[in-house]
Design a protein around this motif. Structure first.
Motif, PDB file in Angstrom:
ATOM      1  N   ASN A  33       0.802  -1.220   0.000  1.00  0.00           N
ATOM      2  CA  ASN A  33       0.000   0.000   0.000  1.00  0.00           C
ATOM      3  C   ASN A  33       0.836   1.272   0.000  1.00  0.00           C
ATOM      4  N   GLN A  34       2.162   1.135   0.178  1.00  0.00           N
ATOM      5  CA  GLN A  34       3.016   2.315   0.185  1.00  0.00           C
ATOM      6  C   GLN A  34       3.152   2.876  -1.230  1.00  0.00           C
ATOM      7  N   PRO A  35       3.248   4.196  -1.349  1.00  0.00           N
ATOM      8  CA  PRO A  35       3.460   4.799  -2.669  1.00  0.00           C
ATOM      9  C   PRO A  35       4.735   4.268  -3.305  1.00  0.00           C
ATOM     10  N   LYS A  36       4.729   4.146  -4.614  1.00  0.00           N
ATOM     11  CA  LYS A  36       5.891   3.643  -5.343  1.00  0.00           C
ATOM     12  C   LYS A  36       6.722   4.822  -5.847  1.00  0.00           C
ATOM     13  N   LEU A  37       7.834   5.062  -5.176  1.00  0.00           N
ATOM     14  CA  LEU A  37       8.674   6.207  -5.506  1.00  0.00           C
ATOM     15  C   LEU A  37       9.729   5.892  -6.559  1.00  0.00           C
ATOM     16  N   SER A  38       9.915   4.619  -6.871  1.00  0.00           N
ATOM     17  CA  SER A  38      10.979   4.227  -7.799  1.00  0.00           C
ATOM     18  C   SER A  38      10.796   4.868  -9.165  1.00  0.00           C
ATOM     19  N   GLY A  39      11.924   5.216  -9.766  1.00  0.00           N
ATOM     20  CA  GLY A  39      11.895   5.790 -11.106  1.00  0.00           C
ATOM     21  C   GLY A  39      12.984   6.821 -11.285  1.00  0.00           C
ATOM     22  N   ARG A  40      13.047   7.346 -12.484  1.00  0.00           N
ATOM     23  CA  ARG A  40      13.997   8.433 -12.782  1.00  0.00           C
ATOM     24  C   ARG A  40      13.180   9.706 -12.938  1.00  0.00           C
ATOM     25  N   LEU A 137      16.828  12.801 -10.332  1.00  0.00           N
ATOM     26  CA  LEU A 137      16.880  11.924  -9.172  1.00  0.00           C
ATOM     27  C   LEU A 137      16.564  10.505  -9.640  1.00  0.00           C
ATOM     28  N   GLN A 138      17.400   9.564  -9.245  1.00  0.00           N
ATOM     29  CA  GLN A 138      17.122   8.152  -9.495  1.00  0.00           C
ATOM     30  C   GLN A 138      16.721   7.533  -8.151  1.00  0.00           C
ATOM     31  N   VAL A 139      15.491   7.051  -8.067  1.00  0.00           N
ATOM     32  CA  VAL A 139      14.976   6.512  -6.810  1.00  0.00           C
ATOM     33  C   VAL A 139      14.758   5.008  -6.951  1.00  0.00           C
ATOM     34  N   VAL A 231       9.861  20.137  -7.432  1.00  0.00           N
ATOM     35  CA  VAL A 231       8.955  19.242  -8.143  1.00  0.00           C
ATOM     36  C   VAL A 231       9.737  18.492  -9.217  1.00  0.00           C
ATOM     37  N   TYR A 232       9.524  17.191  -9.295  1.00  0.00           N
ATOM     38  CA  TYR A 232      10.185  16.354 -10.294  1.00  0.00           C
ATOM     39  C   TYR A 232       9.139  15.595 -11.107  1.00  0.00           C
ATOM     40  N   ASP A 233       9.365  15.536 -12.439  1.00  0.00           N
ATOM     41  CA  ASP A 233       8.476  14.800 -13.340  1.00  0.00           C
ATOM     42  C   ASP A 233       9.053  13.415 -13.614  1.00  0.00           C
ATOM     43  N   LEU A 234       8.196  12.421 -13.626  1.00  0.00           N
ATOM     44  CA  LEU A 234       8.615  11.072 -13.978  1.00  0.00           C
ATOM     45  C   LEU A 234       8.947  11.045 -15.461  1.00  0.00           C
ATOM     46  N   GLY A 236       9.215  10.187 -19.132  1.00  0.00           N
ATOM     47  CA  GLY A 236       8.340   9.398 -19.979  1.00  0.00           C
ATOM     48  C   GLY A 236       6.876   9.675 -19.716  1.00  0.00           C
ATOM     49  N   SER A 237       6.575  10.479 -18.664  1.00  0.00           N
ATOM     50  CA  SER A 237       5.188  10.799 -18.361  1.00  0.00           C
ATOM     51  C   SER A 237       4.788  12.068 -19.089  1.00  0.00           C
ATOM     52  N   ALA A 238       3.503  12.321 -19.132  1.00  0.00           N
ATOM     53  CA  ALA A 238       2.997  13.509 -19.825  1.00  0.00           C
ATOM     54  C   ALA A 238       2.581  14.550 -18.802  1.00  0.00           C
ATOM     55  N   ALA A 239       3.369  14.719 -17.754  1.00  0.00           N
ATOM     56  CA  ALA A 239       3.036  15.700 -16.711  1.00  0.00           C
ATOM     57  C   ALA A 239       2.973  17.096 -17.301  1.00  0.00           C
ATOM     58  N   GLN A 240       1.954  17.817 -16.988  1.00  0.00           N
ATOM     59  CA  GLN A 240       1.795  19.162 -17.513  1.00  0.00           C
ATOM     60  C   GLN A 240       2.700  20.124 -16.774  1.00  0.00           C
ATOM     61  N   ARG A 241       3.061  21.197 -17.445  1.00  0.00           N
ATOM     62  CA  ARG A 241       3.966  22.188 -16.878  1.00  0.00           C
ATOM     63  C   ARG A 241       3.203  23.374 -16.325  1.00  0.00           C
ATOM     64  N   GLY A 242       2.079  23.133 -15.742  1.00  0.00           N
ATOM     65  CA  GLY A 242       1.309  24.213 -15.149  1.00  0.00           C
ATOM     66  C   GLY A 242       1.660  24.363 -13.695  1.00  0.00           C
ATOM     67  N   SER A 243       0.713  24.813 -12.920  1.00  0.00           N
ATOM     68  CA  SER A 243       0.937  24.985 -11.485  1.00  0.00           C
ATOM     69  C   SER A 243       0.687  23.694 -10.776  1.00  0.00           C
ATOM     70  N   ALA A 244       1.674  23.224 -10.021  1.00  0.00           N
ATOM     71  CA  ALA A 244       1.526  21.987  -9.253  1.00  0.00           C
ATOM     72  C   ALA A 244       0.654  22.250  -8.059  1.00  0.00           C
ATOM     73  N   PRO A 245      -0.167  21.261  -7.654  1.00  0.00           N
ATOM     74  CA  PRO A 245      -1.013  21.445  -6.466  1.00  0.00           C
ATOM     75  C   PRO A 245      -0.162  21.599  -5.226  1.00  0.00           C
ATOM     76  N   LYS A 246      -0.580  22.495  -4.356  1.00  0.00           N
ATOM     77  CA  LYS A 246       0.171  22.734  -3.118  1.00  0.00           C
ATOM     78  C   LYS A 246      -0.277  21.758  -2.046  1.00  0.00           C
TER      79      LYS A 246
END
Length: 246
Positions: A33-40, A137-139, A231-234, A236-246
């Motif tokens: 149930n823990q969040p999966k932080l692994s990735g670049r 960051l490589q996690v 803030v770091y984007d995964l 290969g993801s399509a994360a938008q470059r807008g305002s990140a939620p606080k």
């Protein structure tokens, strides 16, 4: 009597086995149930705090409260200070060209724009590391630890047992770090021998495509803690470059 005792012990063995199995299953479910932080992860400058500005503000705050004639190199003369001012660091380190000059009627500053007073426990290395923005960051997340490696090949290992682990920092000083999950956030608290506390919080966005890393730096010589959110984007993801939620 012996036969009855033997039967009782035998009957307890399956119950003990079942209890142990249930405990292990509970631990496994908790890990699942823990969040999966692994990735670049790639640094998102637009959505992150300006680390250098926050460090500069913290230094200026100390300079305003601590400055008095003769307390800094250069004495209390107007415009006193080290020749040449501050030196900039490549790659986003601390240091502002022209820094280190004293204000009229106040003592001069330290080279590189650092406002460390004599005996202060905030070193230039502390400021430099706080102002840095690792580009990647490589996690690697495991069941018992999380390993974070930045673009300069510096590695941090966070043990997930909630216990203090002592080690030495880059300057050979002893530090202790305690890491634990607090809800969906991984929180690592590092304390050093000179009363400095660094708290790093790692938290995923709801869609898992962004990693929020909040660094909180506390030291008795500061008027208030310095908090920086990156803030770091995964990749290969399509994360938008807008305002990140606080």
């Amino acid at each position: 009597m012996g036969r009855v005792l033997g039967l009782t012990v035998k009957s307890m063995i399956p119950a003990t086995t079942l209890l142990l199995a249930a405990l292990l299953a509970g631990v496994a479910r908790a890990a699942d149930n823990q969040p999966k932080l692994s990735g670049r992860w790639e640094f998102n400058k637009d959505q992150s705090d300006d680390a250098q500005q926050k460090v500069s503000e913290a230094q200026n705050s100390r300079r305003d409260s601590d400055n008095s004639g003769g307390r800094y190199p250069g004495g209390g003369g107007p415009g006193g200070g080290y020749p040449g001012g501050g030196v900039g660091y490549p790659g986003g380190g601390v240091g502002w060209p022209g820094g280190g000059m004293g204000r009229p009627g106040h003592g001069g500053g330290w080279p590189g724009g650092h406002s460390n007073r004599v005996g202060s426990s905030v070193s230039s290395d502390d400021w430099d590391r706080l102002a840095e923005n690792p580009k990647f960051l490589q996690v690697e997340q495991r069941s018992d630890q999380v390993v974070v490696t930045d673009d300069s090949d510096r590695t941090q290992t966070f043990h997930l047992d909630g216990k203090k682990h002592e080690e030495k920092d880059a300057n050979g000083k002893k530090v202790s770090t305690k890491t634990e999950w607090q809800g969906d956030a991984l929180v690592a608290e590092t304390k050093s021998s000179h009363s400095t506390k660094l708290t790093q919080t790692f938290h995923l966005s709801d869609d898992g495509k962004q990693l929020y890393v909040t660094t909180r730096f506390e030291n008795p010589s500061l008027q208030a803690p310095v908090s920086i959110r990156r803030v770091y984007d995964l990749l290969g993801s399509a994360a938008q470059r807008g305002s990140a939620p606080k």
